[in-house]
Design a protein around this motif. Sequence first.
Motif, PDB file in Angstrom:
ATOM      1  N   SER A   9       1.341  -7.368  -7.782  1.00 53.67           N
ATOM      2  CA  SER A   9       2.395  -6.887  -6.885  1.00 53.67           C
ATOM      3  C   SER A   9       1.785  -6.269  -5.632  1.00 53.67           C
ATOM      4  CB  SER A   9       3.277  -5.862  -7.590  1.00 53.67           C
ATOM      5  OG  SER A   9       3.952  -6.452  -8.668  1.00 53.67           O
ATOM      6  N   LEU A  10       0.720  -5.521  -5.803  1.00 57.35           N
ATOM      7  CA  LEU A  10       0.008  -4.925  -4.671  1.00 57.35           C
ATOM      8  C   LEU A  10      -0.552  -6.015  -3.759  1.00 57.35           C
ATOM      9  CD1 LEU A  10      -1.241  -2.536  -3.144  1.00 57.35           C
ATOM     10  CD2 LEU A  10      -3.079  -2.515  -4.856  1.00 57.35           C
ATOM     11  N   LEU A  11      -1.176  -7.026  -4.350  1.00 57.46           N
ATOM     12  CA  LEU A  11      -1.728  -8.142  -3.570  1.00 57.46           C
ATOM     13  C   LEU A  11      -0.622  -8.887  -2.819  1.00 57.46           C
ATOM     14  CD1 LEU A  11      -4.346  -9.458  -6.131  1.00 57.46           C
ATOM     15  CD2 LEU A  11      -4.838  -8.298  -3.963  1.00 57.46           C
ATOM     16  N   ALA A  12       0.539  -9.057  -3.443  1.00 58.81           N
ATOM     17  CA  ALA A  12       1.661  -9.738  -2.788  1.00 58.81           C
ATOM     18  C   ALA A  12       2.148  -8.942  -1.579  1.00 58.81           C
ATOM     19  CB  ALA A  12       2.789  -9.969  -3.785  1.00 58.81           C
ATOM     20  N   LEU A  13       2.245  -7.621  -1.730  1.00 55.98           N
ATOM     21  CA  LEU A  13       2.651  -6.782  -0.602  1.00 55.98           C
ATOM     22  C   LEU A  13       1.645  -6.876   0.545  1.00 55.98           C
ATOM     23  CD1 LEU A  13       3.919  -3.592  -2.472  1.00 55.98           C
ATOM     24  CD2 LEU A  13       5.304  -5.175  -1.101  1.00 55.98           C
ATOM     25  N   LEU A  14       0.366  -6.843   0.201  1.00 56.50           N
ATOM     26  CA  LEU A  14      -0.673  -6.936   1.236  1.00 56.50           C
ATOM     27  C   LEU A  14      -0.714  -8.313   1.885  1.00 56.50           C
ATOM     28  CD1 LEU A  14      -3.539  -4.958  -0.515  1.00 56.50           C
ATOM     29  CD2 LEU A  14      -2.198  -4.232   1.484  1.00 56.50           C
ATOM     30  N   ALA A  15      -0.427  -9.364   1.106  1.00 53.41           N
ATOM     31  CA  ALA A  15      -0.400 -10.713   1.670  1.00 53.41           C
ATOM     32  C   ALA A  15       0.723 -10.835   2.687  1.00 53.41           C
ATOM     33  CB  ALA A  15      -0.235 -11.750   0.560  1.00 53.41           C
ATOM     34  N   ASP A  16       1.806 -10.138   2.443  1.00 54.31           N
ATOM     35  CA  ASP A  16       2.936 -10.162   3.366  1.00 54.31           C
ATOM     36  C   ASP A  16       2.647  -9.327   4.610  1.00 54.31           C
ATOM     37  OD1 ASP A  16       5.611 -10.924   4.070  1.00 54.31           O
ATOM     38  OD2 ASP A  16       6.223  -8.873   3.592  1.00 54.31           O
ATOM     39  N   ARG A  19      -1.190  -4.446   6.804  1.00 52.96           N
ATOM     40  CA  ARG A  19      -1.251  -3.177   7.532  1.00 52.96           C
ATOM     41  C   ARG A  19      -0.361  -2.094   6.933  1.00 52.96           C
ATOM     42  NH1 ARG A  19      -0.688  -3.641  13.729  1.00 52.96           N
ATOM     43  NH2 ARG A  19      -1.392  -1.528  13.452  1.00 52.96           N
ATOM     44  N   LEU A  20       0.279  -2.382   5.814  1.00 49.36           N
ATOM     45  CA  LEU A  20       1.129  -1.354   5.200  1.00 49.36           C
ATOM     46  C   LEU A  20       0.291  -0.139   4.805  1.00 49.36           C
ATOM     47  CD1 LEU A  20       3.451  -3.466   2.860  1.00 49.36           C
ATOM     48  CD2 LEU A  20       4.108  -2.229   4.934  1.00 49.36           C
ATOM     49  N   PRO A  21       0.752   1.052   5.136  1.00 47.86           N
ATOM     50  CA  PRO A  21       0.028   2.263   4.732  1.00 47.86           C
ATOM     51  C   PRO A  21       0.057   2.424   3.212  1.00 47.86           C
ATOM     52  CG  PRO A  21       1.656   2.747   6.439  1.00 47.86           C
ATOM     53  CD  PRO A  21       1.897   1.342   5.985  1.00 47.86           C
ATOM     54  N   VAL A  22      -0.944   3.123   2.692  1.00 52.24           N
ATOM     55  CA  VAL A  22      -1.041   3.360   1.254  1.00 52.24           C
ATOM     56  C   VAL A  22       0.225   4.054   0.749  1.00 52.24           C
ATOM     57  CG1 VAL A  22      -2.318   4.574  -0.556  1.00 52.24           C
ATOM     58  CG2 VAL A  22      -3.557   3.356   1.244  1.00 52.24           C
ATOM     59  N   LEU A  29       5.774   0.252  -4.882  1.00 51.89           N
ATOM     60  CA  LEU A  29       5.330  -0.059  -6.245  1.00 51.89           C
ATOM     61  C   LEU A  29       5.794   0.979  -7.262  1.00 51.89           C
ATOM     62  CD1 LEU A  29       1.677  -1.213  -5.438  1.00 51.89           C
ATOM     63  CD2 LEU A  29       3.601  -2.668  -6.132  1.00 51.89           C
ATOM     64  N   GLY A  30       6.237   2.141  -6.768  1.00 49.44           N
ATOM     65  CA  GLY A  30       6.681   3.203  -7.664  1.00 49.44           C
ATOM     66  C   GLY A  30       5.540   3.884  -8.397  1.00 49.44           C
ATOM     67  N   ILE A  31       4.380   3.982  -7.738  1.00 42.17           N
ATOM     68  CA  ILE A  31       3.216   4.656  -8.329  1.00 42.17           C
ATOM     69  C   ILE A  31       2.619   5.621  -7.311  1.00 42.17           C
ATOM     70  CG2 ILE A  31       2.689   2.788  -9.960  1.00 42.17           C
ATOM     71  CD1 ILE A  31       0.561   1.764  -8.067  1.00 42.17           C
ATOM     72  N   ALA A  32       1.709   6.467  -7.744  1.00 45.67           N
ATOM     73  CA  ALA A  32       1.104   7.488  -6.886  1.00 45.67           C
ATOM     74  C   ALA A  32       0.184   6.860  -5.834  1.00 45.67           C
ATOM     75  CB  ALA A  32       0.317   8.480  -7.736  1.00 45.67           C
ATOM     76  N   ARG A  33       0.089   7.536  -4.685  1.00 43.56           N
ATOM     77  CA  ARG A  33      -0.816   7.079  -3.616  1.00 43.56           C
ATOM     78  C   ARG A  33      -2.251   6.985  -4.107  1.00 43.56           C
ATOM     79  NH1 ARG A  33      -0.497  10.950   1.114  1.00 43.56           N
ATOM     80  NH2 ARG A  33      -2.319   9.736   1.640  1.00 43.56           N
ATOM     81  N   THR A  34      -2.677   7.968  -4.894  1.00 38.69           N
ATOM     82  CA  THR A  34      -4.058   7.952  -5.387  1.00 38.69           C
ATOM     83  C   THR A  34      -4.306   6.756  -6.299  1.00 38.69           C
ATOM     84  OG1 THR A  34      -3.422   9.460  -7.170  1.00 38.69           O
ATOM     85  CG2 THR A  34      -4.392  10.453  -5.195  1.00 38.69           C
ATOM     86  N   THR A  35      -3.291   6.360  -7.040  1.00 41.01           N
ATOM     87  CA  THR A  35      -3.414   5.186  -7.908  1.00 41.01           C
ATOM     88  C   THR A  35      -3.538   3.924  -7.063  1.00 41.01           C
ATOM     89  OG1 THR A  35      -2.105   6.281  -9.608  1.00 41.01           O
ATOM     90  CG2 THR A  35      -2.314   3.887  -9.773  1.00 41.01           C
ATOM     91  N   VAL A  36      -2.734   3.821  -6.010  1.00 39.70           N
ATOM     92  CA  VAL A  36      -2.824   2.663  -5.115  1.00 39.70           C
ATOM     93  C   VAL A  36      -4.209   2.604  -4.481  1.00 39.70           C
ATOM     94  CG1 VAL A  36      -1.965   1.631  -2.971  1.00 39.70           C
ATOM     95  CG2 VAL A  36      -0.356   2.522  -4.658  1.00 39.70           C
ATOM     96  N   GLN A  37      -4.688   3.753  -3.981  1.00 50.53           N
ATOM     97  CA  GLN A  37      -6.007   3.775  -3.337  1.00 50.53           C
ATOM     98  C   GLN A  37      -7.100   3.386  -4.324  1.00 50.53           C
ATOM     99  OE1 GLN A  37      -6.556   4.318   0.128  1.00 50.53           O
ATOM    100  NE2 GLN A  37      -8.361   3.233  -0.626  1.00 50.53           N
ATOM    101  N   ALA A  38      -7.023   3.868  -5.551  1.00 50.34           N
ATOM    102  CA  ALA A  38      -8.018   3.522  -6.571  1.00 50.34           C
ATOM    103  C   ALA A  38      -7.974   2.026  -6.877  1.00 50.34           C
ATOM    104  CB  ALA A  38      -7.773   4.336  -7.849  1.00 50.34           C
TER     105      ALA A  38
END
Length: 144
Positions: A9-16, A19-22, A29-38
């Motif tokens: 899901s993260l890869l799909a958002l980035l493919a679209d 430049r989306l901010p974390v 995605l409904g998850i924490a920023r730190t989780t996305v960054q990790a």
Amino acid sequence: MQTDETDESLLALLADNARLPVATLARRLGIARTTVQARLDRLENSGVIAGYTLRRGHEARPMIRATALIMIEPRRQPEVLARLRSLPAVIEVHTTSGRFDLIATLTATTTEELDDTLDRIAEAKGVRGSESLVHLSTKIDRRR
């Protein structure tokens, strides 16, 4: 590396939109920023994400695209690839099976520029022959 549903899901958002901010990614995605960054760090470090790039819009792309199918003499691939690397109109080269050894994607702003590039490919030492196909219109582009 194995990816899970959240990674996909993260890869799909980035493919679209890479430049989306974390913070926006995390919210969608409904998850924490730190989780996305990790996850981003892990995907980058493992090579799943090789980089972020700019894709030109229709108005900024070269007017003409073509594919060159190239037959080369045995053991002459390094020389032919060196020649292809030196031609700015050559944007991609793949090895292939079948009658042709290489497939090159070319771009040009004029037919004269394309013709000159095709002549330079044909003149390269080790090239036995080539065939070119000019792209007329794009019907499907899944890279968006």
